[in-house]
Write a protein that holds these residues in place. Structure first.
Motif, PDB file in Angstrom:
ATOM      1  N   UNK A  55       2.301  14.709  -5.612  1.00  0.00           N
ATOM      2  CA  UNK A  55       3.683  14.364  -5.962  1.00  0.00           C
ATOM      3  C   UNK A  55       4.048  12.912  -5.651  1.00  0.00           C
ATOM      4  N   UNK A  56       3.197  12.227  -4.862  1.00  0.00           N
ATOM      5  CA  UNK A  56       3.499  10.842  -4.521  1.00  0.00           C
ATOM      6  C   UNK A  56       2.821  10.413  -3.238  1.00  0.00           C
ATOM      7  N   UNK A  57       3.387   9.382  -2.624  1.00  0.00           N
ATOM      8  CA  UNK A  57       2.792   8.765  -1.443  1.00  0.00           C
ATOM      9  C   UNK A  57       3.686   8.921  -0.221  1.00  0.00           C
ATOM     10  N   UNK A  58       3.052   9.081   0.925  1.00  0.00           N
ATOM     11  CA  UNK A  58       3.740   8.945   2.203  1.00  0.00           C
ATOM     12  C   UNK A  58       3.525   7.511   2.657  1.00  0.00           C
ATOM     13  N   UNK A  59       4.572   6.881   3.192  1.00  0.00           N
ATOM     14  CA  UNK A  59       4.511   5.482   3.606  1.00  0.00           C
ATOM     15  C   UNK A  59       4.901   5.336   5.062  1.00  0.00           C
ATOM     16  N   UNK A  60       4.232   4.417   5.742  1.00  0.00           N
ATOM     17  CA  UNK A  60       4.544   4.121   7.138  1.00  0.00           C
ATOM     18  C   UNK A  60       4.612   2.599   7.273  1.00  0.00           C
ATOM     19  N   UNK A  61       5.836   2.073   7.415  1.00  0.00           N
ATOM     20  CA  UNK A  61       6.050   0.623   7.512  1.00  0.00           C
ATOM     21  C   UNK A  61       5.891   0.168   8.958  1.00  0.00           C
ATOM     22  N   UNK A  62       5.115  -0.889   9.151  1.00  0.00           N
ATOM     23  CA  UNK A  62       4.927  -1.499  10.463  1.00  0.00           C
ATOM     24  C   UNK A  62       4.903  -3.006  10.266  1.00  0.00           C
ATOM     25  N   UNK A  63       6.096  -3.603  10.262  1.00  0.00           N
ATOM     26  CA  UNK A  63       6.196  -5.036   9.965  1.00  0.00           C
ATOM     27  C   UNK A  63       5.794  -5.285   8.517  1.00  0.00           C
ATOM     28  N   UNK A  64       4.852  -6.203   8.304  1.00  0.00           N
ATOM     29  CA  UNK A  64       4.383  -6.501   6.947  1.00  0.00           C
ATOM     30  C   UNK A  64       3.352  -5.493   6.454  1.00  0.00           C
ATOM     31  N   UNK A  65       2.813  -4.685   7.355  1.00  0.00           N
ATOM     32  CA  UNK A  65       1.789  -3.720   6.960  1.00  0.00           C
ATOM     33  C   UNK A  65       2.435  -2.391   6.569  1.00  0.00           C
ATOM     34  N   UNK A  66       1.963  -1.846   5.462  1.00  0.00           N
ATOM     35  CA  UNK A  66       2.452  -0.557   4.993  1.00  0.00           C
ATOM     36  C   UNK A  66       1.238   0.343   4.801  1.00  0.00           C
ATOM     37  N   UNK A  67       1.165   1.365   5.637  1.00  0.00           N
ATOM     38  CA  UNK A  67       0.069   2.328   5.518  1.00  0.00           C
ATOM     39  C   UNK A  67       0.530   3.426   4.563  1.00  0.00           C
ATOM     40  N   UNK A  68      -0.346   3.783   3.621  1.00  0.00           N
ATOM     41  CA  UNK A  68       0.021   4.792   2.635  1.00  0.00           C
ATOM     42  C   UNK A  68      -1.033   5.891   2.573  1.00  0.00           C
ATOM     43  N   UNK A  90      -2.277  10.479 -18.139  1.00  0.00           N
ATOM     44  CA  UNK A  90      -3.321  10.975 -17.252  1.00  0.00           C
ATOM     45  C   UNK A  90      -3.533  10.183 -15.982  1.00  0.00           C
ATOM     46  N   UNK A  91      -2.741   9.133 -15.786  1.00  0.00           N
ATOM     47  CA  UNK A  91      -2.825   8.306 -14.577  1.00  0.00           C
ATOM     48  C   UNK A  91      -1.497   8.419 -13.845  1.00  0.00           C
ATOM     49  N   UNK A  92      -1.551   8.562 -12.526  1.00  0.00           N
ATOM     50  CA  UNK A  92      -0.334   8.606 -11.724  1.00  0.00           C
ATOM     51  C   UNK A  92       0.054   7.196 -11.308  1.00  0.00           C
ATOM     52  N   UNK A  93       1.354   6.944 -11.241  1.00  0.00           N
ATOM     53  CA  UNK A  93       1.856   5.637 -10.810  1.00  0.00           C
ATOM     54  C   UNK A  93       2.958   5.854  -9.786  1.00  0.00           C
ATOM     55  N   UNK A  94       2.883   5.118  -8.677  1.00  0.00           N
ATOM     56  CA  UNK A  94       3.909   5.174  -7.632  1.00  0.00           C
ATOM     57  C   UNK A  94       4.167   3.754  -7.150  1.00  0.00           C
ATOM     58  N   UNK A  95       5.424   3.443  -6.901  1.00  0.00           N
ATOM     59  CA  UNK A  95       5.796   2.104  -6.441  1.00  0.00           C
ATOM     60  C   UNK A  95       6.124   2.130  -4.956  1.00  0.00           C
ATOM     61  N   UNK A  96       5.485   1.234  -4.215  1.00  0.00           N
ATOM     62  CA  UNK A  96       5.753   1.052  -2.790  1.00  0.00           C
ATOM     63  C   UNK A  96       6.798  -0.058  -2.692  1.00  0.00           C
ATOM     64  N   UNK A  97       8.033   0.287  -2.340  1.00  0.00           N
ATOM     65  CA  UNK A  97       9.082  -0.738  -2.314  1.00  0.00           C
ATOM     66  C   UNK A  97       8.996  -1.631  -1.076  1.00  0.00           C
TER      67      UNK A  97
END
Length: 123
Positions: A55-68, A90-97
């Motif tokens: 369904x998408x991505x989980x994101x963890x922001x740590x300053x400039x680093x974003x773990x997904x 057939x391709x999934x797309x998700x935007x990391x804001x």
């Protein structure tokens, strides 16, 4: 006190349906990534499974680093995700804001590998 077998079975089914899982980075094929006016878009393909989807991505922001990480969910569930995936041919797309006030970001997958760094070009 011994718990009846049927209660044990019900408990196991309930706990497994609540379990949150993710696809490993080695299972996912990244087709493209790039800057958009909303953040960094990832285009990817996950393994085809009859009972599961991403369904998408989980994101963890740590300053400039974003773990997904790529969320793996049963098809009968709609879990909350930080970056919702949309299917396009057939391709999934998700935007990391970009987070509020964030000028650049480095995307880091769940194995610790950097996908790249991006600079925000508009305020």
């Amino acid at each position: 006190m011994k718990i009846p077998q049927y209660l044990t079975l019900i408990l196991c089914v309930f706990l497994s349906s609540c379990e949150r899982s993710s696809y490993s980075d080695s299972e996912v094929q990244i087709k493209a990534e790039g800057y958009t006016d909303k953040g960094v878009e990832l285009q990817f393909v996950v393994p085809s499974e009859s009972g599961y989807y991403c369904p998408g991505l989980d994101l963890d922001y740590d300053g400039e680093k974003v773990k997904y990480s790529y969320v793996r969910s049963r098809v009968d569930q709609s879990p909350k995700v930080d970056a919702k995936a949309e299917e396009r041919d057939g391709v999934l797309a998700a935007t990391v804001p970009f987070a509020s006030g964030q000028k650049s970001m480095e995307l880091i997958d769940s194995s610790g590998k950097s996908l790249g760094k991006w600079q925000q070009t508009s305020p």
